[in-house]
Design a protein around this motif. Structure first.
Motif, PDB file in Angstrom:
ATOM      1  N   THR B  14     -23.420  39.249 -12.812  1.00 56.11           N
ATOM      2  CA  THR B  14     -23.118  38.907 -14.211  1.00 56.11           C
ATOM      3  C   THR B  14     -21.750  39.455 -14.605  1.00 56.11           C
ATOM      4  N   LEU B  15     -21.504  40.698 -14.188  1.00 55.22           N
ATOM      5  CA  LEU B  15     -20.246  41.354 -14.524  1.00 55.22           C
ATOM      6  C   LEU B  15     -19.065  40.593 -13.920  1.00 55.22           C
ATOM      7  N   ILE B  16     -19.189  40.214 -12.666  1.00 61.52           N
ATOM      8  CA  ILE B  16     -18.091  39.504 -11.995  1.00 61.52           C
ATOM      9  C   ILE B  16     -17.860  38.144 -12.657  1.00 61.52           C
ATOM     10  N   CYS B  17     -18.958  37.417 -12.907  1.00 58.72           N
ATOM     11  CA  CYS B  17     -18.835  36.089 -13.544  1.00 58.72           C
ATOM     12  C   CYS B  17     -18.165  36.213 -14.910  1.00 58.72           C
ATOM     13  N   ALA B  18     -18.626  37.198 -15.693  1.00 58.69           N
ATOM     14  CA  ALA B  18     -18.086  37.366 -17.054  1.00 58.69           C
ATOM     15  C   ALA B  18     -16.598  37.686 -17.011  1.00 58.69           C
ATOM     16  N   THR B  19     -16.209  38.565 -16.096  1.00 59.99           N
ATOM     17  CA  THR B  19     -14.785  38.941 -16.042  1.00 59.99           C
ATOM     18  C   THR B  19     -13.924  37.772 -15.558  1.00 59.99           C
ATOM     19  N   VAL B  20     -14.444  36.995 -14.610  1.00 61.94           N
ATOM     20  CA  VAL B  20     -13.669  35.832 -14.119  1.00 61.94           C
ATOM     21  C   VAL B  20     -13.456  34.838 -15.260  1.00 61.94           C
ATOM     22  N   ILE B  21     -14.532  34.520 -15.966  1.00 61.81           N
ATOM     23  CA  ILE B  21     -14.441  33.534 -17.058  1.00 61.81           C
ATOM     24  C   ILE B  21     -13.455  34.028 -18.120  1.00 61.81           C
ATOM     25  N   LEU B  22     -13.616  35.298 -18.487  1.00 61.90           N
ATOM     26  CA  LEU B  22     -12.749  35.832 -19.528  1.00 61.90           C
ATOM     27  C   LEU B  22     -11.294  35.883 -19.072  1.00 61.90           C
ATOM     28  N   PHE B  23     -11.094  36.289 -17.835  1.00 60.76           N
ATOM     29  CA  PHE B  23      -9.743  36.380 -17.275  1.00 60.76           C
ATOM     30  C   PHE B  23      -9.034  35.031 -17.365  1.00 60.76           C
ATOM     31  N   MET B  24      -9.804  33.976 -17.041  1.00 63.02           N
ATOM     32  CA  MET B  24      -9.218  32.637 -17.076  1.00 63.02           C
ATOM     33  C   MET B  24      -8.990  32.173 -18.506  1.00 63.02           C
ATOM     34  N   LEU B  25      -9.988  32.389 -19.344  1.00 59.97           N
ATOM     35  CA  LEU B  25      -9.907  31.874 -20.724  1.00 59.97           C
ATOM     36  C   LEU B  25      -8.722  32.452 -21.494  1.00 59.97           C
ATOM     37  N   ILE B  26      -8.526  33.759 -21.391  1.00 62.05           N
ATOM     38  CA  ILE B  26      -7.447  34.359 -22.189  1.00 62.05           C
ATOM     39  C   ILE B  26      -6.079  33.892 -21.696  1.00 62.05           C
ATOM     40  N   ARG B  27      -6.008  33.531 -20.415  1.00 66.22           N
ATOM     41  CA  ARG B  27      -4.725  33.047 -19.906  1.00 66.22           C
ATOM     42  C   ARG B  27      -4.499  31.574 -20.215  1.00 66.22           C
ATOM     43  N   LEU B  28      -5.588  30.852 -20.405  1.00 67.40           N
ATOM     44  CA  LEU B  28      -5.452  29.434 -20.742  1.00 67.40           C
ATOM     45  C   LEU B  28      -5.103  29.240 -22.222  1.00 67.40           C
ATOM     46  N   ALA B  29      -5.440  30.222 -23.032  1.00 58.81           N
ATOM     47  CA  ALA B  29      -5.139  30.119 -24.472  1.00 58.81           C
ATOM     48  C   ALA B  29      -3.626  30.126 -24.672  1.00 58.81           C
ATOM     49  N   PRO B  30      -3.130  29.332 -25.635  1.00 57.96           N
ATOM     50  CA  PRO B  30      -1.684  29.307 -25.851  1.00 57.96           C
ATOM     51  C   PRO B  30      -1.164  30.655 -26.344  1.00 57.96           C
ATOM     52  N   GLY B  31       0.092  30.928 -26.006  1.00 56.49           N
ATOM     53  CA  GLY B  31       0.690  32.194 -26.447  1.00 56.49           C
ATOM     54  C   GLY B  31       1.204  33.001 -25.273  1.00 56.49           C
ATOM     55  N   ASP B  32       2.381  33.538 -25.449  1.00 58.76           N
ATOM     56  CA  ASP B  32       3.021  34.297 -24.385  1.00 58.76           C
ATOM     57  C   ASP B  32       3.134  35.754 -24.836  1.00 58.76           C
ATOM     58  N   PRO B  33       2.465  36.677 -24.139  1.00 58.56           N
ATOM     59  CA  PRO B  33       2.521  38.081 -24.579  1.00 58.56           C
ATOM     60  C   PRO B  33       3.937  38.635 -24.608  1.00 58.56           C
ATOM     61  N   ALA B  34       4.801  38.151 -23.715  1.00 56.61           N
ATOM     62  CA  ALA B  34       6.185  38.662 -23.694  1.00 56.61           C
ATOM     63  C   ALA B  34       6.900  38.277 -24.985  1.00 56.61           C
ATOM     64  N   VAL B  35       6.719  37.037 -25.397  1.00 61.20           N
ATOM     65  CA  VAL B  35       7.356  36.559 -26.632  1.00 61.20           C
ATOM     66  C   VAL B  35       6.793  37.307 -27.841  1.00 61.20           C
ATOM     67  N   LEU B  36       5.484  37.524 -27.812  1.00 62.75           N
ATOM     68  CA  LEU B  36       4.861  38.232 -28.936  1.00 62.75           C
ATOM     69  C   LEU B  36       5.342  39.679 -29.015  1.00 62.75           C
ATOM     70  N   LEU B  37       5.545  40.299 -27.856  1.00 62.52           N
ATOM     71  CA  LEU B  37       6.012  41.681 -27.853  1.00 62.52           C
ATOM     72  C   LEU B  37       7.458  41.766 -28.347  1.00 62.52           C
ATOM     73  N   LEU B  38       8.263  40.822 -27.916  1.00 66.51           N
ATOM     74  CA  LEU B  38       9.687  40.882 -28.273  1.00 66.51           C
ATOM     75  C   LEU B  38       9.939  40.536 -29.729  1.00 66.51           C
ATOM     76  N   GLY B  39       8.983  39.926 -30.369  1.00 65.00           N
ATOM     77  CA  GLY B  39       9.124  39.642 -31.792  1.00 65.00           C
ATOM     78  C   GLY B  39       9.108  38.166 -32.088  1.00 65.00           C
ATOM     79  N   GLN B  40       8.447  37.835 -33.184  1.00 71.37           N
ATOM     80  CA  GLN B  40       8.412  36.451 -33.613  1.00 71.37           C
ATOM     81  C   GLN B  40       9.632  36.188 -34.488  1.00 71.37           C
ATOM     82  N   PRO B  41      10.055  34.924 -34.570  1.00 73.48           N
ATOM     83  CA  PRO B  41      11.297  34.608 -35.256  1.00 73.48           C
ATOM     84  C   PRO B  41      11.434  35.190 -36.648  1.00 73.48           C
ATOM     85  N   SER B  42      10.417  35.112 -37.459  1.00 76.64           N
ATOM     86  CA  SER B  42      10.573  35.578 -38.832  1.00 76.64           C
ATOM     87  C   SER B  42      10.808  37.086 -38.897  1.00 76.64           C
ATOM     88  N   GLU B  43      10.479  37.771 -37.792  1.00 75.52           N
ATOM     89  CA  GLU B  43      10.659  39.217 -37.781  1.00 75.52           C
ATOM     90  C   GLU B  43      12.036  39.599 -37.239  1.00 75.52           C
TER      91      GLU B  43
END
Lengths: 518, 325
Positions: B14-43
């Protein structure tokens, strides 16, 4: 059973009563102690606080400057003029060289002198490690003239160096310090950090050896309360004295409050609709102009900003230094003009109320994020009155970024800062390939004027070029300017000395802030 | 022992399945952590595209995000085996340290909310069952329906308005102190209590209708004693519900923690999701999945000991096997 129920309730009440007092001290003593602490400590509730203490980490300096822990060499006052701050003065020696004189009496918290070597080391560290500091330091070469004098050589002529060095990203810090703990960080501000829990709270105490005016309030607690409603309630309850980023929808809550009031100021940024000029319907200038004529900005401000802003029809209009540009194009909204332009462009109104050309409807999908959902819906309503099939998609900012990367977008709303060096700002928005030129605007005339702005030596001439570019872009409408984003802050009625400022990080903590009773 | 081993294997899977699914899902979601860390345009007042892109690319490489997803997962798993949950992209601190700082606050809130749910749920459920069909029963059921149909954030906001603003009896701050615990605990407990009370009521009613209860009463046994005995049997199935509630409180207190500025892991996880802080989201999910699995394992073990029927059945099975042999 009735008795057991009573016992449960009694137990609950006892637990609650016990929990409500932290100590076993008599109630009166506790109240006095709390009142004393309350009198000395200014509590600021913010949506976010710093995640680290190192000034070169993204956004950290923004928080450090806003609470008076870090300082820049220069500051911008509420009228948009640059004043000396940690620096004593600045003068332009020639078009490509500035001289900055430092204050000999100023010291870092560690006692180390803030001399030319320290300031250059700080700015070089920011240049190297903080991406957000680079635009302000780009093209500047720092040279020590003597112990307390720096010469700044600029690649471009007449670069407003003091203005560049007024941004929080250029805050001065001891480059030799570690900045990884409260004990090792070394800044210059009137408040010194004494406790820090990342993303939770930062406690600051007045720095006794501060070079400037000593603050009246002894302690500051800067804490993160991310939920906007909770932040408002915190101020209304009297626990917090300043709550930042008040949503416009919360204004009604403060109308009858004796505890706190909302201070509104317009930020120097313009709520702007960016168009994807690669879309066939938006490639036609007349369609974009029609979209701009069809916007009733007064109504928009009432619907989306609770009346807390003023219309601007050009991008630079929200900058106090370019106030005359606020309505130089599209001075009033006109659906007739919009309809005429759409007719000319070949978009004919059909029985269903939508305009069509070659069998295709005139559609605009507007992407919004953050607090702009109501704004998007108000625009949708206004555009539909002239036959535009407008659709609003509200979501996370990353959805807009992804759409831009794939090119699958029509329009989106954003608000960039309009205060700063005009060439940097305007080229950032309208030069081909620049970071905020999302829609791919590329106009030969604008590019030529941008080049002339870059080469211009005279500040008055620079201003003229900036206004010309601003007006041309507004006429061509690759973007549509709406209004400055309202900046609302809830402030306790007990607190005096809070000032409105178009750059929020400049106005939160001031040395002359005091409690009403004092 | 075999049963325990089988359960452990199931938990691991269960643990392995859950981590695999979550690992994939969060990476498939739109958004780039590097861009978010460096700052969004309005900031960011101005930005140099080339430098920005270069820095973002450097960060992605540094974090290993330029690698194929499978390699990223194996690499994460490798570190996990060494009990290393990685480093937060946003703060640069160890995820395990950050989770450890926030976990006590969440557990404190979970325990208090669970106490509210159990105390009120048992009491109201039993009263409602014993007075079934009366005005008291109707009143309790109405209260339960009202509470169950009110979103937790509405209850929380009303509670804050009443206790913090109107009465001045509650302090809104970002501290996880005992003096601030009661209101979020009450809100969370009240939100989950109705379901629990309804189950207690239903189980009690079913138990009170059993032949042994009627027989005991007709033989003149004290009503109080009979009800006490019946409630023990009725409440046994609620162990599972209680355990599930504990798991839900521990992992899903995001709304309440955010509303009350309670510095627990729910709020921490929410912030990390918004920032696409992958190591934190993965670390949080791993800890939570492990916690839920452990709670389920504990319930299984607990059942075997507290339900005499299960023990008896097990003994019968063992005896039968021995006789057959």
């Amino acid at each position: 059973m009735r008795r057991s129920g009573f016992i449960v309730i009694l137990a609950g009440m006892l637990i609650m009563a016990a929990c409500s007092s932290n100590t076993g001290a008599p109630a009166a003593d506790t109240d006095n102690a709390q009142a004393q602490e309350q009198a000395e400590e200014l509590v600021i509730a913010d949506q976010q606080i710093a995640a680290s203490l190192d000034p070169v980490e993204p956004l950290t300096t923004s928080y450090l400057v806003s609470v008076g822990a870090a300082e820049t060499l220069f500051k911008v006052n509420a009228d948009g003029e640059v004043d000396a701050a940690l620096a004593a003065s600045a003068r332009e020696l020639d078009p490509n060289r500035w001289e900055i004189t430092l204050r000999e009496e100023a010291r870092f918290w560690s006692g180390k002198a803030i001399d030319a070597d320290a300031v250059i080391a700080s700015l070089e560290r920011s240049r190297e490690l903080d991406l957000q500091a680079q635009p302000f330091l780009d093209g500047l070469r720092l040279e020590k003239s003597d112990d307390y004098t720096i010469h700044v050589h600029t690649e471009r002529s007449h670069v407003p160096v003091p203005l560049n060095l007024s941004y929080y990203q250029t805050a001065i810090h001891n480059a030799e310090a570690e900045h990884d703990a409260v004990e090792s960080m070394d800044l210059t501000g009137m408040y010194q950090v004494i406790e820090f829990v990342p993303k939770q709270k930062m406690v600051l105490a007045a720095y006794e050896d501060y070079w400037g005016t000593k603050p009246t309030i002894e302690r500051i607690l800067h804490e993160e309360i991310s939920d906007e409603q909770t932040r408002m309630l915190s101020v209304l309850s009297g626990r917090s004295h300043i709550a930042l980023k008040v949503p416009v929808t919360s204004l009604a809550q403060f109308q009858d409050s004796d505890t706190a009031e909302v201070v509104a100021s317009q930020a120097a940024n313009t709520q702007t609709i960016y168009f994807n000029l690669a879309r066939p319907q938006l490639a036609d200038e007349r369609v974009r102009q029609a979209l701009s004529w069809a916007i009733d900005r007064e109504e928009l401000i009432i619907l989306a900003a609770e009346g807390q802003s003023v219309p601007v029809t050009t991008w630079l209009g929200s900058n106090p230094a370019y106030a005359e540009a606020s309505d130089s194009v599209y001075p009033s909204f006109s659906n007739e003009t919009a309809e005429q332009l759409l007719d000319e462009a070949g978009w004919q109104l059909a029985d269903d109320g939508i305009r069509y050309k070659d069998g295709l409807p005139l559609s605009v999908r507007l992407m919004t994020w953050g607090g702009d959902k109501a704004l998007g819906e108000a625009l949708q309503s206004q555009w539909s009155r002239v036959g535009i099939n407008a659709e609003v998609r509200h979501g996370d900012y990353s959805l807009i970024q992804t759409a831009r990367e794939t090119g699958d977008w029509d329009a989106s709303i954003e608000a960039w800062s309009t205060f700063g060096d005009p060439y940097t700002l305007l080229s950032g928005q309208y030069a081909p390939g620049s970071s905020a030129n999302y829609g791919g605007y590329d106009d030969a005339q604008t590019n030529e004027w941008l080049a002339q702005l870059a080469e211009s030596a005279d500040p008055a001439e620079q201003r003229e070029w900036a206004l010309k570019i601003n007006e041309r872009v507004a006429q061509q409408a690759p973007v549509i300017s709406l209004f400055p984003r309202p900046q609302l802050t809830a402030v306790s009625t007990k607190l005096q000395g809070f000032e409105q400022h178009f750059r929020q990080f400049e106005n939160i903590v001031k040395a002359n802030m005091r409690w009403e009773a004092e | 022992m075999a049963v325990l081993l089988r359960k452990l294997m199931e938990a691991l899977l269960t643990l392995i399945c859950a981590t695999v699914i979550l690992f994939m899902l969060i990476r498939l979601a739109p958004g780039d952590p590097a861009v978010l860390l460096l700052g969004q345009p309005s900031e960011v007042a101005a930005m140099h595209t080339e430098v920005y892109e270069q820095k973002a690319a450097e960060l992605r490489e540094q974090w290993g995000l330029d690698q194929p997803m499978a390699i990223q997962y194996v690499s994460w798993l490798g570190r996990l085996v060494q009990l290393d949950l990685g480093t937060s992209l946003h703060t640069g601190r160890a995820v395990s340290a950050e989770l450890a700082e926030r976990l006590p606050a969440t557990l404190q809130l979970t325990a208090a909310a669970l106490a509210v749910q159990l105390l009120l749920g048992f009491w109201l459920g039993i009263v409602s069952a014993l007075k079934a069909g009366t005005f008291s029963d109707q009143l309790i059921r109405l209260a339960c329906v009202t509470l169950a149909s009110t979103p937790a954030f509405v209850t929380g906001l009303c509670a804050l308005l009443l206790f913090a603003v109107t009465l001045g009896a509650y302090e809104i701050s970002s501290e996880a102190s005992w003096s601030r615990l009661w209101l979020p605990a009450l809100t969370m407990g009240l939100a989950s209590m109705p379901q629990f009370a309804r189950m207690v009521r239903a189980n009690m009613l079913a138990e009170l209708g059993q032949t042994y209860v009627l027989a005991a009463l007709s033989r003149g046994l004290a009503r109080r004693r009979v009800i006490g005995q019946a409630s023990r049997n009725a409440l046994l199935p609620l162990v599972t519900v209680t355990a599930l509630s504990a798991a839900t409180f521990a992992s899903g207190a995001v709304v309440i923690e955010s509303l009350f500025a309670w510095p627990g892991i729910g709020k921490y996880a929410l912030d990390s999701i918004l920032r696409k802080d992958y190591p934190v989201i993965q670390g949080y999910a791993f800890v939570m999945v492990t916690l839920v699995i452990l709670i389920h394992l504990c319930v299984d073990v607990l059942y075997a000991y507290i339900d005499p029927r299960l023990q008896r059945k097990r003994r019968q099975v063992t005896r039968g096997v021995n006789e057959h042999a």
